[in-house]
Design a protein around this motif. Sequence first.
Motif, PDB file in Angstrom:
ATOM      1  N   LEU A 105       0.834  -1.186   0.000  1.00 24.73           N
ATOM      2  CA  LEU A 105       0.000   0.000   0.000  1.00 24.73           C
ATOM      3  C   LEU A 105       0.879   1.250   0.000  1.00 24.73           C
ATOM      4  N   ASP A 106       0.418   2.255  -0.713  1.00 21.66           N
ATOM      5  CA  ASP A 106       1.127   3.524  -0.790  1.00 21.66           C
ATOM      6  C   ASP A 106       0.220   4.606  -0.206  1.00 21.66           C
ATOM      7  N   SER A 107       0.525   5.011   1.040  1.00 25.49           N
ATOM      8  CA  SER A 107      -0.217   6.090   1.707  1.00 25.49           C
ATOM      9  C   SER A 107      -1.724   5.832   1.731  1.00 25.49           C
ATOM     10  N   PRO A 108      -2.177   4.722   2.313  1.00 26.52           N
ATOM     11  CA  PRO A 108      -3.612   4.416   2.334  1.00 26.52           C
ATOM     12  C   PRO A 108      -4.397   5.420   3.174  1.00 26.52           C
ATOM     13  N   TRP A 109      -5.666   5.616   2.799  1.00 22.77           N
ATOM     14  CA  TRP A 109      -6.498   6.587   3.518  1.00 22.77           C
ATOM     15  C   TRP A 109      -7.788   5.912   3.994  1.00 22.77           C
ATOM     16  N   GLY A 110      -8.859   6.030   3.222  1.00 24.32           N
ATOM     17  CA  GLY A 110     -10.141   5.494   3.675  1.00 24.32           C
ATOM     18  C   GLY A 110     -10.227   3.982   3.586  1.00 24.32           C
ATOM     19  N   ILE A 111     -11.066   3.384   4.440  1.00 23.14           N
ATOM     20  CA  ILE A 111     -11.297   1.938   4.476  1.00 23.14           C
ATOM     21  C   ILE A 111     -12.800   1.702   4.552  1.00 23.14           C
TER      22      ILE A 111
ATOM     23  N   VAL B  18      -9.785  -0.404   0.258  1.00 21.74           N
ATOM     24  CA  VAL B  18      -8.857   0.593   0.791  1.00 21.74           C
ATOM     25  C   VAL B  18      -8.556   1.617  -0.290  1.00 21.74           C
ATOM     26  N   ALA B  19      -8.775   2.903   0.027  1.00 25.65           N
ATOM     27  CA  ALA B  19      -8.423   3.981  -0.892  1.00 25.65           C
ATOM     28  C   ALA B  19      -6.927   4.262  -0.774  1.00 25.65           C
ATOM     29  N   GLU B  20      -6.278   4.309  -1.922  1.00 31.94           N
ATOM     30  CA  GLU B  20      -4.817   4.441  -1.963  1.00 31.94           C
ATOM     31  C   GLU B  20      -4.457   5.650  -2.842  1.00 31.94           C
ATOM     32  N   PRO B  21      -4.517   6.873  -2.271  1.00 31.64           N
ATOM     33  CA  PRO B  21      -4.267   8.077  -3.085  1.00 31.64           C
ATOM     34  C   PRO B  21      -2.883   8.116  -3.704  1.00 31.64           C
ATOM     35  N   GLY B  22      -1.903   7.485  -3.053  1.00 33.11           N
ATOM     36  CA  GLY B  22      -0.550   7.494  -3.602  1.00 33.11           C
ATOM     37  C   GLY B  22      -0.435   6.792  -4.938  1.00 33.11           C
ATOM     38  N   GLN B  23      -1.363   5.866  -5.221  1.00 32.02           N
ATOM     39  CA  GLN B  23      -1.366   5.146  -6.495  1.00 32.02           C
ATOM     40  C   GLN B  23      -2.649   5.402  -7.291  1.00 32.02           C
TER      41      GLN B  23
ATOM     42  N   ILE C  91      -1.373   5.873 -12.255  1.00 36.22           N
ATOM     43  CA  ILE C  91      -1.327   7.159 -12.934  1.00 36.22           C
ATOM     44  C   ILE C  91      -2.673   7.852 -12.728  1.00 36.22           C
ATOM     45  N   ALA C  92      -2.649   9.149 -12.356  1.00 34.29           N
ATOM     46  CA  ALA C  92      -3.874   9.911 -12.183  1.00 34.29           C
ATOM     47  C   ALA C  92      -4.588  10.067 -13.517  1.00 34.29           C
ATOM     48  N   GLY C  93      -5.931  10.004 -13.486  1.00 34.46           N
ATOM     49  CA  GLY C  93      -6.694  10.146 -14.713  1.00 34.46           C
ATOM     50  C   GLY C  93      -8.079  10.691 -14.448  1.00 34.46           C
ATOM     51  N   LEU C  94      -8.794  11.018 -15.521  1.00 33.73           N
ATOM     52  CA  LEU C  94     -10.136  11.565 -15.434  1.00 33.73           C
ATOM     53  C   LEU C  94     -11.033  10.856 -16.440  1.00 33.73           C
ATOM     54  N   SER C  95     -11.765   9.866 -15.956  1.00 33.82           N
ATOM     55  CA  SER C  95     -12.703   9.116 -16.785  1.00 33.82           C
ATOM     56  C   SER C  95     -13.551   8.259 -15.856  1.00 33.82           C
ATOM     57  N   ALA C  96     -14.390   7.424 -16.421  1.00 36.84           N
ATOM     58  CA  ALA C  96     -15.206   6.517 -15.609  1.00 36.84           C
ATOM     59  C   ALA C  96     -14.372   5.381 -15.024  1.00 36.84           C
TER      60      ALA C  96
ATOM     61  N   SER D 228      -6.042  10.649  -6.769  1.00 31.77           N
ATOM     62  CA  SER D 228      -5.916  10.757  -5.306  1.00 31.77           C
ATOM     63  C   SER D 228      -7.217  10.473  -4.561  1.00 31.77           C
ATOM     64  N   PRO D 229      -7.840   9.317  -4.760  1.00 35.46           N
ATOM     65  CA  PRO D 229      -9.050   8.985  -3.989  1.00 35.46           C
ATOM     66  C   PRO D 229      -8.713   8.854  -2.508  1.00 35.46           C
ATOM     67  N   GLN D 230      -9.585   9.380  -1.661  1.00 33.11           N
ATOM     68  CA  GLN D 230      -9.293   9.374  -0.228  1.00 33.11           C
ATOM     69  C   GLN D 230     -10.363   8.715   0.634  1.00 33.11           C
ATOM     70  N   GLY D 231     -11.624   8.836   0.274  1.00 33.44           N
ATOM     71  CA  GLY D 231     -12.673   8.257   1.096  1.00 33.44           C
ATOM     72  C   GLY D 231     -13.404   7.140   0.390  1.00 33.44           C
ATOM     73  N   VAL D 232     -13.852   6.134   1.150  1.00 31.87           N
ATOM     74  CA  VAL D 232     -14.661   5.041   0.609  1.00 31.87           C
ATOM     75  C   VAL D 232     -15.754   4.689   1.611  1.00 31.87           C
ATOM     76  N   ALA D 233     -16.885   4.242   1.091  1.00 33.49           N
ATOM     77  CA  ALA D 233     -17.980   3.750   1.932  1.00 33.49           C
ATOM     78  C   ALA D 233     -18.759   2.715   1.145  1.00 33.49           C
TER      79      ALA D 233
END
Length: 537
Positions: free
Chosen positions: A62-68, A79-84, A115-120, A125-130
């Motif tokens: 994991l690279d800098s995990p955030w939300g679970i 697990v949201a992993e904004p670093g990746q 790699i960061a991207g913008l599409s479906a 950098s996703p940070q939160g999950v539910a």
Amino acid sequence: MKRIEFSHRRAGAAVVAWVVLTGWVSAAAAGERWTDGPEAERVLGQVDFVSSDEGAGEDDRLDSPWGIAIDPVSGKVFVAEPGQHRVVRFASYLSLVNGAAAEAVLGQPGFGPGIAGLSATAMSSPQGVACDDEGRLWVSDSGNARVLRFDDAANLASGAAANGVIGQADFISNGQVTSASGMRLPRGLAVDGAGNLFVADVTSCRVVMYPDAANLANGGAGTIVFGQTNETSFSAGLARNRMNSPNDVAIDAAGTLYVADRGNHRILRFDDAALFSTGVQASAVLGQPNYVTNATATSATGFNGPAALELDPDGHLWVVDAGNQRALRFESPGTLDGAVPAAGVVGQPDFTTSGFAVAADRMVLPQGIAVDPVGRIYVSDFGAHRVVVFVKDRHFPDLTIGEKLTSQRGENLRNLSGAGQKKSVTTDKKEVKFIMRVGNDGNVPDEYRVSGLRGGSKSTHRYFSLSGGKVNLTAAVVSGAHLTGTLAPGGIRTYELRMKPKGKNRDQRITVKAWFQGISTTDGEGDRVLGEMKNRP
């Protein structure tokens, strides 16, 4: 999932099945309790509790995990992993081991450097999950100022496309706007029983509720704003109806909303949140004595940058206090108001210690939290690139009985009735021997007080310790004064019970029963076995 209903409703039947299959007990069972500063039981993202290697997109790092989030339908862990720039999915929480590999990834086409991207199918950098009750995964795609919805997330293949978007009109826009339908920096998420989605919009200093979110069209508008007086304001504030960089939200089965108001170092509570209108005042505050102070503290009553919230199956509120590298537990949170002390702490040995370390009982920079149906606490240790799992101390004695060590009865049938934990032996005036074991089925060292039945007029009873050499313990056992000594988890001590018909009873048909039990000296959890001698001259 950020709701106390985790162990209720449709998830309940599945939870019971998982518990039966794995031997786990319910979160509220006797013989379990939280202690301050426990060591983590499990780790994800690293091979052990002292490693902190930054991942580069591997399936087991994991690279800098955030939300679970944990899906109440399948039990799978997200697990949201904004670093990746991705969210990884692990197998059911019941099957995870240290360093387990993820089974799928969202936001990237596969495992490997992100790699960061913008599409479906992409994220930034996703940070939160539910997760909601229908198995949908909600992701705060923070860098793209939007929230993505993935239906049936437990079964999606790597790289699957999102099914919906909130905060943007479509999947190729990422403008940062503070409005009823726009966002600036979404982070924490929660979904209530009616399907309403609550989003903590950090830089807009507010929380927004999106009604029946799964059925909103892309770019649908929110209807209630907490922390601002209207849909377009975004200034930080310190008041009963204002916020400063709210990071996370949690909601219970009664509709009570909790907000981690990180910049003000406090938690705000809004009762019946979905029934209010924009600009509503909070019902209560935690971490501060009133609504106009925002001091930091390292204590049982204060916070330093509360970052994440979760409600466990017992109804406790857990707060990730990031600046103090810990998580605090508050019991009966719906009744609390003001600078009320927490009931427990993980990540630090006590309430006045702070500081970070890469260890089983410490953390570097915790940012996210989740709770599974059996009450284990998952904390994303952002600074150590891992998720650590904490569990209640369990103090279960497990007694068994048989004529031989190789034929014991009663294993894992813990109770003080002896039902299902009995051994009968038929004899002809001769002495009968029962072999018994006292085992530590808990997860921490414990010592057990052993007692047994005194012989009556029809028979004699004598008790011996067989561990470390045969020692007559009859007097100590029948008086309840014998202690096993400290047993490590999985440790066993072996005893012998000898029963013999006495006097004229040796020539008569009699049935004599005896019991042998062990009680935890820590919390009184006990177990008993029964021996039955049938004299048939």
